[in-house]
Design a protein around this motif. Structure first.
Motif, PDB file in Angstrom:
ATOM      1  N   LEU A  86       0.840  -1.200   0.000  1.00  0.00           N
ATOM      2  CA  LEU A  86       0.000   0.000   0.000  1.00  0.00           C
ATOM      3  C   LEU A  86       0.875   1.251   0.000  1.00  0.00           C
ATOM      4  O   LEU A  86       1.946   1.279   0.611  1.00  0.00           O
ATOM      5  N   ASN A  87       0.394   2.277  -0.717  1.00  0.00           N
ATOM      6  CA  ASN A  87       1.112   3.541  -0.736  1.00  0.00           C
ATOM      7  C   ASN A  87       0.137   4.685  -0.954  1.00  0.00           C
ATOM      8  O   ASN A  87      -0.702   4.629  -1.854  1.00  0.00           O
ATOM      9  N   ASP A  88       0.252   5.722  -0.147  1.00  0.00           N
ATOM     10  CA  ASP A  88      -0.657   6.864  -0.248  1.00  0.00           C
ATOM     11  C   ASP A  88      -0.573   7.568  -1.601  1.00  0.00           C
ATOM     12  O   ASP A  88      -1.601   7.977  -2.166  1.00  0.00           O
ATOM     13  N   GLN A  89       0.650   7.731  -2.108  1.00  0.00           N
ATOM     14  CA  GLN A  89       0.816   8.485  -3.349  1.00  0.00           C
ATOM     15  C   GLN A  89       0.043   7.834  -4.499  1.00  0.00           C
ATOM     16  O   GLN A  89      -0.647   8.518  -5.264  1.00  0.00           O
ATOM     17  N   THR A  90       0.131   6.514  -4.591  1.00  0.00           N
ATOM     18  CA  THR A  90      -0.552   5.805  -5.674  1.00  0.00           C
ATOM     19  C   THR A  90      -2.061   5.939  -5.547  1.00  0.00           C
ATOM     20  O   THR A  90      -2.764   6.229  -6.529  1.00  0.00           O
ATOM     21  N   ALA A  91      -2.575   5.748  -4.352  1.00  0.00           N
ATOM     22  CA  ALA A  91      -4.027   5.815  -4.134  1.00  0.00           C
ATOM     23  C   ALA A  91      -4.565   7.228  -4.381  1.00  0.00           C
ATOM     24  O   ALA A  91      -5.592   7.405  -5.050  1.00  0.00           O
ATOM     25  N   MET A  92      -3.874   8.226  -3.864  1.00  0.00           N
ATOM     26  CA  MET A  92      -4.354   9.606  -4.008  1.00  0.00           C
ATOM     27  C   MET A  92      -4.240  10.084  -5.457  1.00  0.00           C
ATOM     28  O   MET A  92      -5.093  10.819  -5.945  1.00  0.00           O
ATOM     29  N   TYR A  93      -3.189   9.626  -6.143  1.00  0.00           N
ATOM     30  CA  TYR A  93      -3.059  10.026  -7.543  1.00  0.00           C
ATOM     31  C   TYR A  93      -4.155   9.390  -8.395  1.00  0.00           C
ATOM     32  O   TYR A  93      -4.745  10.055  -9.261  1.00  0.00           O
ATOM     33  N   ALA A  94      -4.433   8.122  -8.163  1.00  0.00           N
ATOM     34  CA  ALA A  94      -5.509   7.458  -8.909  1.00  0.00           C
ATOM     35  C   ALA A  94      -6.832   8.196  -8.722  1.00  0.00           C
ATOM     36  O   ALA A  94      -7.568   8.436  -9.687  1.00  0.00           O
ATOM     37  N   LYS A  95      -7.121   8.583  -7.485  1.00  0.00           N
ATOM     38  CA  LYS A  95      -8.362   9.308  -7.203  1.00  0.00           C
ATOM     39  C   LYS A  95      -8.399  10.650  -7.924  1.00  0.00           C
ATOM     40  O   LYS A  95      -9.420  11.041  -8.513  1.00  0.00           O
ATOM     41  N   HIS A  96      -7.280  11.382  -7.892  1.00  0.00           N
ATOM     42  CA  HIS A  96      -7.214  12.693  -8.519  1.00  0.00           C
ATOM     43  C   HIS A  96      -7.344  12.577 -10.039  1.00  0.00           C
ATOM     44  O   HIS A  96      -8.077  13.339 -10.679  1.00  0.00           O
ATOM     45  N   LEU A  97      -6.645  11.609 -10.629  1.00  0.00           N
ATOM     46  CA  LEU A  97      -6.696  11.432 -12.074  1.00  0.00           C
ATOM     47  C   LEU A  97      -8.103  11.072 -12.534  1.00  0.00           C
ATOM     48  O   LEU A  97      -8.615  11.624 -13.519  1.00  0.00           O
ATOM     49  N   ILE A  98      -8.756  10.168 -11.815  1.00  0.00           N
ATOM     50  CA  ILE A  98     -10.112   9.747 -12.174  1.00  0.00           C
ATOM     51  C   ILE A  98     -11.106  10.902 -12.069  1.00  0.00           C
ATOM     52  O   ILE A  98     -12.081  10.969 -12.825  1.00  0.00           O
ATOM     53  N   SER A  99     -10.840  11.840 -11.174  1.00  0.00           N
ATOM     54  CA  SER A  99     -11.757  12.989 -11.010  1.00  0.00           C
ATOM     55  C   SER A  99     -11.807  13.870 -12.261  1.00  0.00           C
ATOM     56  O   SER A  99     -12.738  14.650 -12.427  1.00  0.00           O
TER      57      SER A  99
END
Length: 495
Positions: A86-99
């Motif tokens: 798990l990594n915060d950067q990957t999860a937060m980037y995926a969320k931001h990109l999908i937005s």
């Protein structure tokens, strides 16, 4: 001021020739630039000369953007690779990109290049539809991997190869209204070109094959910045879906705000694809790519892994790029500066018989050069001369299209209106000189030519009277590396 370097220009060039494959082409391969640093929309060579970069769309928000650099440095000091954790950067980037995408496109896969992204998109399409056949366009370029070369007809066309299409590949005509199968004067050119895709679907069925996917760039870059006519994608997407296939939008070149107003090129056409591939711009030059699709399509793939795809460093940089786009309002800038570029070229077009067409969207602009507007013969050699002459004026432009006669501009989005005006003005001066030389040797009507005052152009390149083997020139002794005879520009496709 010259930059300090470990080795001289000649030593660098010689090592490149000795240790790097010849097929790895350089821009201006006879006398390539040695670029040692860059900032925003500018490149600097080893002599300290500054060049305006009109082609590096990979450095999307500008070379070495301070925010992107600082975020990357900070993350690199903490954690670079964390495959399987798990990594915060990957999860937060995926969320931001999908937005930034339509609601249905809600699942990310991360890889490291546009080729990897398109390869994964084909794999997803096949796993979901259980069909492996693909429709592509005849001037398409989708990557360097084996199966992607098969759906990149422009690659083998340019090399003059007699390429035997694989049974699973079906090629539709590029939907262009200048020098295309259907012209701009056709009232329903979008429908007519879409019908060509429908014919391929029907022919495949007759041969016992089923189409699993249609893949196309939203704005066709390698074809020479071709903007498909109105309703083309609307009809094509409907035909593909009605026959059980999925639609893939290759946004490697046109995505992330380059088209202005919207984040994605497919939004220009008011369609929503089933799979989107994203490359070059999202990492601002750092290797990062993504595939975004629907939940159903994503779930059809049982397993996928990528050691470097979605690593914390890449995703931290990806987040920083999105932040810069939003904070600096680069979508609006792409729209306004792109309009300035396009309007400027349209303004000078009547003065230049060799400008056949001006087209594009946002910060994707193409100027197609022809020897004569009536017969529309492509001015391939003229485009190469012009690119070199622009280089002499400290402006770097690209050349694309199946006939390599389209001057393309895909600069970093920090490009300014002043930059745009400078490019258009310089382009006009350089082309005027070329046109006057063409008229002087009878290649153009003297009455049509605009007589410029630029220095002499080596017209034997255009006329073909003294053919020069470029491959031999590139292997000349170092003493001839700076020979100014017939410098030719090369802009090959890369990830």
């Amino acid at each position: 001021m010259p930059e300090k370097s470990e080795v001289s220009y000649r030593q660098t060039l010689q090592m490149r020739k000795s240790f790097v494959g010849k097929s790895c082409r350089l821009h201006f391969e006879v006398s390539p630039l040695k670029i040692v640093r860059a900032s925003r929309q500018y490149l600097y060579d080893d002599t300290g000369q500054e060049y305006l970069d009109c082609i590096n769309n990979a450095s999307h928000v500008g070379h070495c953007h301070p925010h992107v650099v600082s975020v990357g440095q900070e993350q690199m000091s903490k954690l670079t690779c964390s495959y399987g954790f798990l990594n915060d950067q990957t999860a937060m980037y995926a969320k931001h990109l999908i937005s930034t995408l339509p609601e249905s496109l809600c699942v990310c896969f991360f890889v490291s290049s546009g080729s990897e992204g398109n390869d994964l998109a084909l794999r997803l399409a096949a796993s979901y539809t259980k069909k492996h056949d693909v429709i592509c366009l005849d001037e398409a370029y989708h990557g360097n991997l084996g199966n992607l070369v098969e759906i990149s007809p422009i690659t083998y066309k340019r090399l003059g190869l007699k390429h035997q299409l694989k049974e699973w590949v079906h090629v539709a005509p590029t939907p262009k209204t200048f020098r295309g199968k259907f012209g701009a004067d056709e009232p329903n050119s979008g429908q007519l070109y879409a019908n060509e895709v429908l014919k391929l679907i029907q022919k495949a069925k007759q041969n016992g094959r089923e189409i699993g996917a249609f893949i196309s760039e939203s704005i066709i870059s390698a074809g020479g910045i071709v903007v498909p006519p109105e309703n083309y994608f609307t009809h094509v997407y409907r035909y593909i879906r009605e026959n059980g296939g999925v639609c893939i939008a290759d946004e490697v070149q046109s995505g992330l705000g380059r088209c202005g107003e919207n984040y994605w090129g497919f939004q220009v056409h008011n369609v929503v694809p089933d799979i989107v591939t994203i490359g070059k711009p999202i990492g601002n030059g750092y290797p990062l790519s993504a595939v975004v699709t629907t939940k159903d399509i994503a779930d059809s793939l049982s397993i996928f892994s990528s050691t470097f795809g979605g690593n914390p460093l890449a995703c931290a940089i990806g987040r920083a790029v999105l932040e810069v786009i939003e904070n600096e309002k680069l979508l609006s800038s792409a729209k306004n500066v792109g309009k300035c570029l396009k309007d400027g070229f349209n303004e000078i077009r009547p003065k230049h018989p060799m400008i056949g067409d001006v087209r594009g969207v946002g910060m994707m602009v193409g100027i197609e050069l022809v020897m004569d507007r009536e017969n529309q013969k492509p001015a391939t050699e003229t485009a190469e001369i012009l690119a070199y002459r622009m280089k002499e004026k400290k402006i770097i432009v690209g050349i694309e299209g199946p006939d390599k006669n389209v001057i393309v501009l895909l600069p970093p989005l920090c490009f300014t209106i002043d930059n745009a005006r400078f490019v258009v003005q310089t382009f006009s001066e350089v082309l005027a000189s070329i046109e006057s030389e063409a008229a002087s040797v009878g290649l153009m009507n003297n009455k049509e030519a605009v007589w410029g005052h630029a220095e002499s152009v080596p017209m034997d390149v255009i006329t073909g009277q003294h053919s020069i083997n470029v491959s031999n020139l590139s292997d000349m002794d170092e003493d001839n590396d700076h020979d100014t005879v017939t410098k030719r520009a090369r802009y090959e496709e890369v990830d």
